[in-house]
Design a protein around this motif. Structure first.
Motif, PDB file in Angstrom:
ATOM      1  N   GLU A   1      -0.350  -8.750  -2.203  1.00 40.04           N
ATOM      2  CA  GLU A   1       0.852  -9.400  -2.720  1.00 40.04           C
ATOM      3  C   GLU A   1       2.067  -9.138  -1.845  1.00 40.04           C
ATOM      4  OE1 GLU A   1       1.013 -11.373  -5.329  1.00 40.04           O
ATOM      5  OE2 GLU A   1      -1.049 -11.135  -6.011  1.00 40.04           O
ATOM      6  N   ALA A   2       1.871  -8.798  -0.572  1.00 36.25           N
ATOM      7  CA  ALA A   2       2.991  -8.472   0.304  1.00 36.25           C
ATOM      8  C   ALA A   2       3.890  -9.689   0.519  1.00 36.25           C
ATOM      9  CB  ALA A   2       2.484  -7.958   1.643  1.00 36.25           C
TER      10      ALA A   2
ATOM     11  N   TRP B   1       4.666  -6.952 -11.323  1.00 38.70           N
ATOM     12  CA  TRP B   1       4.438  -5.813 -10.436  1.00 38.70           C
ATOM     13  C   TRP B   1       2.936  -5.605 -10.223  1.00 38.70           C
ATOM     14  CZ3 TRP B   1       1.537  -1.920 -12.571  1.00 38.70           C
ATOM     15  CH2 TRP B   1       1.527  -1.807 -13.967  1.00 38.70           C
TER      16      TRP B   1
ATOM     17  N   ASP C   1       4.052  -3.573  -5.225  1.00 38.53           N
ATOM     18  CA  ASP C   1       4.859  -4.785  -5.118  1.00 38.53           C
ATOM     19  C   ASP C   1       5.541  -5.043  -6.450  1.00 38.53           C
ATOM     20  OD1 ASP C   1       5.442  -7.530  -3.726  1.00 38.53           O
ATOM     21  OD2 ASP C   1       4.644  -8.052  -5.694  1.00 38.53           O
TER      22      ASP C   1
ATOM     23  N   GLU D   1       8.475  -7.916  -8.271  1.00 40.20           N
ATOM     24  CA  GLU D   1       9.187  -9.175  -8.040  1.00 40.20           C
ATOM     25  C   GLU D   1       9.824  -9.666  -9.331  1.00 40.20           C
ATOM     26  OE1 GLU D   1       7.802 -13.693  -7.124  1.00 40.20           O
ATOM     27  OE2 GLU D   1       7.105 -12.166  -5.694  1.00 40.20           O
TER      28      GLU D   1
ATOM     29  N   THR E   1       8.088  -4.992  -1.409  1.00 39.21           N
ATOM     30  CA  THR E   1       6.698  -4.590  -1.221  1.00 39.21           C
ATOM     31  C   THR E   1       6.636  -3.397  -0.275  1.00 39.21           C
ATOM     32  OG1 THR E   1       5.946  -6.895  -1.426  1.00 39.21           O
ATOM     33  CG2 THR E   1       4.385  -5.307  -0.502  1.00 39.21           C
TER      34      THR E   1
ATOM     35  N   TYR F   1       3.495  -1.269   1.741  1.00 39.28           N
ATOM     36  CA  TYR F   1       2.052  -1.182   1.971  1.00 39.28           C
ATOM     37  C   TYR F   1       1.732  -0.273   3.142  1.00 39.28           C
ATOM     38  CZ  TYR F   1       2.540  -4.747   5.701  1.00 39.28           C
ATOM     39  OH  TYR F   1       2.888  -5.435   6.831  1.00 39.28           O
TER      40      TYR F   1
END
Length: 390
Positions: free
Chosen positions: A116-117, A169, A204, A206, A217, A219
């Motif tokens: 989900e980046a 999230w 992540d 949003e 994000t 990672y």
């Protein structure tokens, strides 16, 4: 294919064989065909300066046999000129459990899924859900796609209604699904060693309402490298530890989107002997995309996309002094103009033109070839796509 993926593959097949008992069964898919023409580069197009094998297709099924449980899978086909070999593979393949309480949702999924980046990573391969034929390479690198996109592991997620919008999230962990495309795009050939996944961790969050979309994000992705028996290569690994900050603002028929990436790229081995130690480079990339929505389902956009391999060497002079490779392979500035037209709900025609200075995301990235890659180059792309659902 690992034991975990084979397990979920069997689960999906059993699900589709039990259609009669399904409470919710959906099928969907798409096919897209495109072409690219480029000047002063072999990126994607190869030595012919053009490519017509720009093809994407997927067929997915989602089955919900009971209120809280869902299984989903999709097979995809992708051919992207010289960048990806044509192949059919699982795009995603997972089982998911969700629990709803009021307007809130908590869930967990396991199997093969997309990260989900940023705003577009999880839907980057669907022409209808990405903003252009080629995504901004500063955030959604095509050459390193294999080391970030498909995750085999678990994902804990939630959806919450707050203020006047929705908060989503995800907490994901596992390993990335590496193919030979990564070896060819990074090293220059599949005979020059082999990559394998070590780990992938991501968080992540949003928020979105009718006027804006905001996201953050984090990672951490690592792939190991096994060097060939002969040659000037060494075993090691590549690790990306990045933050992506995303924002989108809408006013009437106008939209402004921007994303910013910062973090570290850590390299051990590959072209450096063990005694050389760890090479740690600060990452930097961002883009701004301005678009307007016109009558008759037409979109026009202009975008500036900037990528720098090493934020401490923005003009690439240190890179050139240490490697002998021209400085412009250490950065990229991409101006893009384009249009998208939806003649109907199921059809999309997209066209765009790129004018680029620099070549930091041109393959192969370890040993680029200045004789076939200019400092200033351009690319024109066209794609028509069709989608279906029942």
């Amino acid at each position: 294919m690992s034991i975990l993926v084979r397990f979920f593959a069997s689960l999906i097949l059993l699900s589709t064989w039990s259609i009669a008992s399904a409470s919710e069964l959906q099928f969907n898919g798409f096919i897209g065909q495109g072409a690219m023409v480029a000047d002063d580069t072999q990126f994607i197009v190869g030595s012919d300066d053009h490519a017509f094998d720009i093809t994407e297709a997927a067929f997915g099924v989602s089955w919900k046999p009971m209120e809280h449980f869902r299984v989903a899978s999709a097979l995809s086909f992708r051919q992207w000129g010289e960048l990806y070999d044509s192949k059919v593979k699982f795009d995603y393949l997972f089982a998911e459990y969700t629990y709803h309480f009021g307007d809130e949702t908590l869930g967990v999924r396991g199997g093969l899924f997309k990260n989900e980046a940023g705003f577009y990573s999880s839907t980057r391969d669907v022409p209808f859900t990405r903003p252009s034929i080629m995504l901004p390479q500063s955030i959604y690198s095509d050459y390193f796609r294999d080391a970030q996109l498909h995750i085999e592991g678990g994902d804990l997620f939630g959806v919450h209604q707050i203020f006047d919008g929705t908060l989503d999230w995800h907490l994901a962990f596992g390993k990335v699904d590496v193919t030979e495309d990564l070896e060819r795009n990074v090293m220059g050939g599949t005979e020059l060693g082999e990559f394998d996944s070590e780990h992938y961790y991501a968080a992540d969050i949003e928020f979105q309402n009718n006027y804006m979309r905001l996201g953050v994000t984090y990672y951490d992705a690592e792939v190991s490298y096994a060097a060939p028996m002969s040659g000037n290569y060494f075993p090691g690994d590549i690790q990306l530890i990045n933050w992506v900050f995303s924002g989108q603002f809408r006013y009437q028929n106008f939209e402004l989107t921007g994303e910013y990436l910062t973090g570290d790229r850590i390299i051990n081995g590959l072209v450096f002997p063990e005694q050389f130690g760890e090479l740690k480079e600060p990452s930097l990339g961002y883009y701004l995309d301005f678009r307007t929505y016109l009558p008759h389902e037409v979109e026009l956009f202009i975008r500036f996309d900037k990528h720098i391999d090493n934020a401490d060497d923005k003009d690439g002079q240190d890179y050139e002094n240490s490697t002998g490779i021209p400085a412009y392979f250490a950065y990229s500035n991409d101006w893009t103009i384009g249009a998208r037209w939806f003649p109907s709900h199921d059809w999309l025609l997209a066209v765009e033109y790129h004018q680029v200075e620099g070549a930091s995301w041109v393959t192969p990235v370890v040993y680029p070839n200045p004789s076939v890659q200019a400092k200033n180059w351009s690319m024109f792309a066209l794609q028509v796509s069709y989608r279906f659902q029942w």
